[in-house]
Design an enzyme around this catalytic site. Sequence first.
Site, PDB file in Angstrom:
ATOM      1  N   ARG A  92       5.901   8.709  -6.446  1.00  0.00           N
ATOM      2  CA  ARG A  92       5.345   7.348  -6.444  1.00  0.00           C
ATOM      3  C   ARG A  92       6.372   6.332  -6.951  1.00  0.00           C
ATOM      4  O   ARG A  92       7.347   6.678  -7.632  1.00  0.00           O
ATOM      5  CB  ARG A  92       4.082   7.284  -7.297  1.00  0.00           C
ATOM      6  CG  ARG A  92       4.322   7.513  -8.752  1.00  0.00           C
ATOM      7  CD  ARG A  92       3.065   7.282  -9.578  1.00  0.00           C
ATOM      8  NE  ARG A  92       3.333   7.579 -10.972  1.00  0.00           N
ATOM      9  CZ  ARG A  92       2.960   8.707 -11.574  1.00  0.00           C
ATOM     10  NH1 ARG A  92       2.282   9.618 -10.920  1.00  0.00           N
ATOM     11  NH2 ARG A  92       3.269   8.914 -12.832  1.00  0.00           N
TER      12      ARG A  92
ATOM     13  N   ASP B  11       0.130  -3.717  -4.189  1.00  0.00           N
ATOM     14  CA  ASP B  11      -1.056  -2.892  -4.395  1.00  0.00           C
ATOM     15  C   ASP B  11      -0.791  -1.398  -4.144  1.00  0.00           C
ATOM     16  O   ASP B  11      -1.378  -0.789  -3.238  1.00  0.00           O
ATOM     17  CB  ASP B  11      -2.216  -3.399  -3.522  1.00  0.00           C
ATOM     18  CG  ASP B  11      -3.551  -3.276  -4.256  1.00  0.00           C
ATOM     19  OD1 ASP B  11      -3.542  -3.245  -5.500  1.00  0.00           O
ATOM     20  OD2 ASP B  11      -4.591  -3.192  -3.595  1.00  0.00           O
TER      21      ASP B  11
ATOM     22  N   SER C 142       0.848  -1.191   0.000  1.00  0.00           N
ATOM     23  CA  SER C 142       0.000   0.000   0.000  1.00  0.00           C
ATOM     24  C   SER C 142       0.892   1.252   0.000  1.00  0.00           C
ATOM     25  O   SER C 142       1.779   1.352  -0.844  1.00  0.00           O
ATOM     26  CB  SER C 142      -0.920  -0.085   1.225  1.00  0.00           C
ATOM     27  OG  SER C 142      -1.986   0.816   1.142  1.00  0.00           O
TER      28      SER C 142
ATOM     29  N   HIS D 265       4.370 -20.692  -7.185  1.00  0.00           N
ATOM     30  CA  HIS D 265       3.441 -21.541  -7.942  1.00  0.00           C
ATOM     31  C   HIS D 265       2.516 -20.764  -8.878  1.00  0.00           C
ATOM     32  O   HIS D 265       1.788 -21.367  -9.660  1.00  0.00           O
ATOM     33  CB  HIS D 265       2.579 -22.329  -6.956  1.00  0.00           C
ATOM     34  CG  HIS D 265       1.758 -21.434  -6.056  1.00  0.00           C
ATOM     35  ND1 HIS D 265       2.301 -20.344  -5.392  1.00  0.00           N
ATOM     36  CD2 HIS D 265       0.452 -21.459  -5.714  1.00  0.00           C
ATOM     37  CE1 HIS D 265       1.347 -19.753  -4.687  1.00  0.00           C
ATOM     38  NE2 HIS D 265       0.225 -20.398  -4.865  1.00  0.00           N
TER      39      HIS D 265
END
Length: 321
Positions: free
Chosen positions: A213, A201, A178, A274
């Site tokens: 960012r 995310d 986040s 996986h």
Amino acid sequence: MKVALVLFVTSTVYLAAALPAPSASPRFVQVPAGDDEVVTVDLEAEPDYKFLNDVARNPRNAYILFTRRNPHNGQTLILNDANSIRNSNFNPAHTTIAIAHGYIQSQNSNLNQIIRDAYLNRMEANVIVLDWSRISQMDYMTAIYAIPSVGQGLGNLLNFISTVTGAPLTNMHVTGFSLGSHVAGNAGRTIRGLARVTGLDPYSPVWNLNSNRLAASDAVYVEAIHTSGNTGNRLFADVDYFVNGGDNQPGCWTSICSHNRSWEVFAATVTFNHLHGNQCTNVAEMRNNQCRGSQLPLGNSDVNKRGSGIFRVNTGANFPY
Ligand SMILES: *[C@@H]1O[C@H](CO)[C@@H](O)[C@H](O)[C@H]1NC(C)=O
């Protein structure tokens, strides 16, 4: 500014503010806050400049080391205190993974423990949990403004560890959840040559116009794992993975549940390696679940992972997804 002025916890405010022209950038946005809450944030709120100055002079973030020799009781590492590194269990021959929690969270948020245990069960590693809760628990805009300095602190610590022990930056991986994704990006941006950054995310409308960012240039290899609120609206990294399309996750009824799925699938791939994404030619193909390009593992513990492009990964609803 007081916290109460900035955090409007009623969705009424959001709905009212969202009504103007659909193309306008919204002033009020909903963001995940801490473990179970969503809060509405005023993007035009003034940050607390006095606090930011204090933080710049005296950042009191904590760096806590876990290894197989101390899997549960962390050792505190201190920037510019070589003995705190030398007297710890840090082993320069092992991969280092740093974890940056999200807004409102702290070292006690269980994503830290779950990612840490996934690593230590899989391999010898230096797991460093960053605690930036003094800042993450301020109002949202103050936290946003402080993110570059929090990231720089972590970057400087990793650089210092490298100088003191000889551990190469090419064997270090920073991951963040986040808002912590952007802390991780800024850590990499500070030192240049960091092997890998994983943003779990990272998307929020707050970052649309903010150059602090997470970005593809923050490390040799940067990836973002999108699980809530981003159906390809914004790309952040060398590889952007959209899990089940990047918004609602199977088995989830709330956006926080979908948001959390990013670190849950990441930890699962550290254990099992996986899950695989298929490359998409463009965002529309990703949204329509028509990606048929080459495969790339999602997440995993490989510090020297490489790749680029947009990938879609479809998963199940239950661990290990
Ligand atoms: C999200 O994850 C946090 C741990 O980081 C946990 O405490 C919280 O209960 C989770 N919330 C949901 C809705 O899954």
